[in-house]
Design an enzyme around this catalytic site. Structure first.
Site, PDB file in Angstrom:
ATOM      1  N   CYS A  55      -6.095  41.369 -19.364  1.00 32.05           N
ATOM      2  CA  CYS A  55      -7.088  41.438 -20.446  1.00 32.05           C
ATOM      3  C   CYS A  55      -7.251  40.078 -21.123  1.00 32.05           C
ATOM      4  O   CYS A  55      -6.428  39.688 -21.963  1.00 32.05           O
ATOM      5  CB  CYS A  55      -6.665  42.496 -21.460  1.00 32.05           C
ATOM      6  SG  CYS A  55      -7.775  42.607 -22.859  1.00 32.05           S
ATOM      7  N   CYS A 106      -7.716  40.267 -24.961  1.00 31.59           N
ATOM      8  CA  CYS A 106      -6.484  40.554 -25.716  1.00 31.59           C
ATOM      9  C   CYS A 106      -5.558  39.338 -25.736  1.00 31.59           C
ATOM     10  O   CYS A 106      -4.940  39.058 -26.759  1.00 31.59           O
ATOM     11  CB  CYS A 106      -5.717  41.710 -25.094  1.00 31.59           C
ATOM     12  SG  CYS A 106      -6.724  43.044 -24.467  1.00 31.59           S
ATOM     13  N   ASP A 107      -5.418  38.649 -24.620  1.00 28.78           N
ATOM     14  CA  ASP A 107      -4.330  37.675 -24.481  1.00 28.78           C
ATOM     15  C   ASP A 107      -4.765  36.220 -24.347  1.00 28.78           C
ATOM     16  O   ASP A 107      -3.916  35.324 -24.374  1.00 28.78           O
ATOM     17  CB  ASP A 107      -3.466  38.038 -23.244  1.00 28.78           C
ATOM     18  CG  ASP A 107      -2.854  39.419 -23.384  1.00 28.78           C
ATOM     19  OD1 ASP A 107      -2.556  39.819 -24.526  1.00 28.78           O
ATOM     20  OD2 ASP A 107      -2.694  40.109 -22.359  1.00 28.78           O
TER      21      ASP A 107
END
Ligand code: NAP
Length: 320
Positions: free
Chosen positions: A136, A139-140
């Protein structure tokens, strides 16, 4: 196990774009509707940075679209509850939807459980998950400022998310097993033009290496057999999707890979069970196609529930 009192007209399993649209249509037709979701509303939208191929928006952030769709889904009174569905029991008068702790009854079911990212299955992938390995970018990505990232895959996700990651990383290397990308041309063009993106062709990842965190990936050239190491602090894996349909396999509605088969009304081969969006066997998996599926299913569910109620009433009258 708690048996929930209410008998719903329809339970929508999964609150991605498809499920939220089905719930909007169903509740707007006055069906008593419940959405069950095991995560947060929005599904894959929450892992998507920017969407620019959903009509009506020049560009919109995935989580923002998720919020708007969730508001839309609830505006005509659909209920929403947390629930990780483990089993569905078919019946004519009503069907059962089992979560860990509850049994819900419903006239119809719309399955919109989506799909999840495939794993490479190589050494180091699981060990370094969350310590350099990610599925992701939204997200990261921010953890990899000024770092070198490798992205594995050659489809829309790898190329789009790889390009997105250049806003954080110094360099993004896309590793693809062939010498030609599968991604849409517009995404390819953007990646080819981006000076921070480079490519390693005809290569597969054999191991993700590191100590505390990822430090390199070991790759093999599938043409020459040559093994080499690519130093990198991050490895983002985008090699395709697997259907979230494990709990529906014994209903006999999936193909051999687990994708749920439907007709053009989103009906599976079980009357009253519908499937939409990414979990469905479909040639295109996009927000727009999931939304289209959801509206067709919402409409088809209305017809199904009306007919079912009428025939149950007729049977009851004949009995008396
Ligand atoms: P995908 O289209 O299935 O592409 C998977 C890629 O990973 C392919 O290039 C494939 O190589 C490669 N691959 C598969 N297994 C591999 C393995 N074991 N090792 C190395 N490489 C492997 O998956 P996706 O990119 O995740 O996209 C999923 C769906 O979402 C698609 O329908 C896509 O169009 C859609 N999507 C759309 C957008 C958009 O419209 N902006 C964005 C993201 C996703 P080969 O090419 O050799 O098969």
């Amino acid at each position: 196990m708690e048996l929930v009192d209410n008998i719903y007209d329809v339970i929508v399993i999964g609150a991605g774009p498809g499920g939220m649209t089905a719930a909007l249509y169903a509740s707007r037709s006055d069906l008593n509707t419940l959405i069950l979701e095991r995560g947060i509303p929005g599904g894959q939208l929450n892992n998507t940075a920017e969407i620019e191929n959903y009509s009506g928006f020049k560009s919109i952030l995935g989580p923002d679209l998720a919020t708007k769709m969730f508001e839309g889904a609830q505006q005509f009174g659909a209920d929403y509850a947390y629930g990780d569905v483990k089993k569905v029991v078919n019946g004519r008068e009503y069907k059962e939807v089992h979560t860990y702790d509850k049994i819900y009854r419903t006239r119809a079911i719309v399955i919109s459980t989506g799909a999840e990212h495939k794993k490479l299955g190589v050494e180091g992938e699981q060990e370094f998950n969350g310590r350099g390995v990610s599925y992701c970018a939204v997200c990261d990505g921010a953890f990899f400022r000024k770092k070198h990232i490798v992205v594995v895959g050659g489809g829309d996700s790898a190329v789009e998310e790889g390009t997105y990651l250049t806003q954080f990383a110094d360099k993004v290397t896309i590793i693809h097993r062939r010498d030609e990308l599968r991604a849409q041309k517009i995404l390819q063009d953007r990646a080819f033009k981006n000076p921070k993106v480079d490519f390693i062709w005809n290569s597969v990842v054999e191991e993700i290496e590191g100590d505390e965190k990822v430090s390199a990936v070991r790759i093999k050239n599938v043409k020459t057999g040559e093994i080499s190491e690519v130093p990198a602090e991050g490895a983002f894996i985008y090699i395709g999707l697997l259907p979230n349909s494990e709990q529906f396999r014994d209903l006999g509605i999936t193909d051999e890979e687990g994708w749920i088969e439907t007709n053009e009304y989103m009906e599976t081969n079980i009357p009253g069970i519908f499937a939409i969006g990414d979990v469905r066997k479909t040639p295109l998996r996009q927000v727009a196609t999931a939304v289209g599926d959801g509206s067709l299913a919402g409409n088809a569910v209305f017809n199904y529930v009306e007919e079912l109620k009428e025939s149950l009433e007729t049977e009851e009258t004949l009995k008396n």
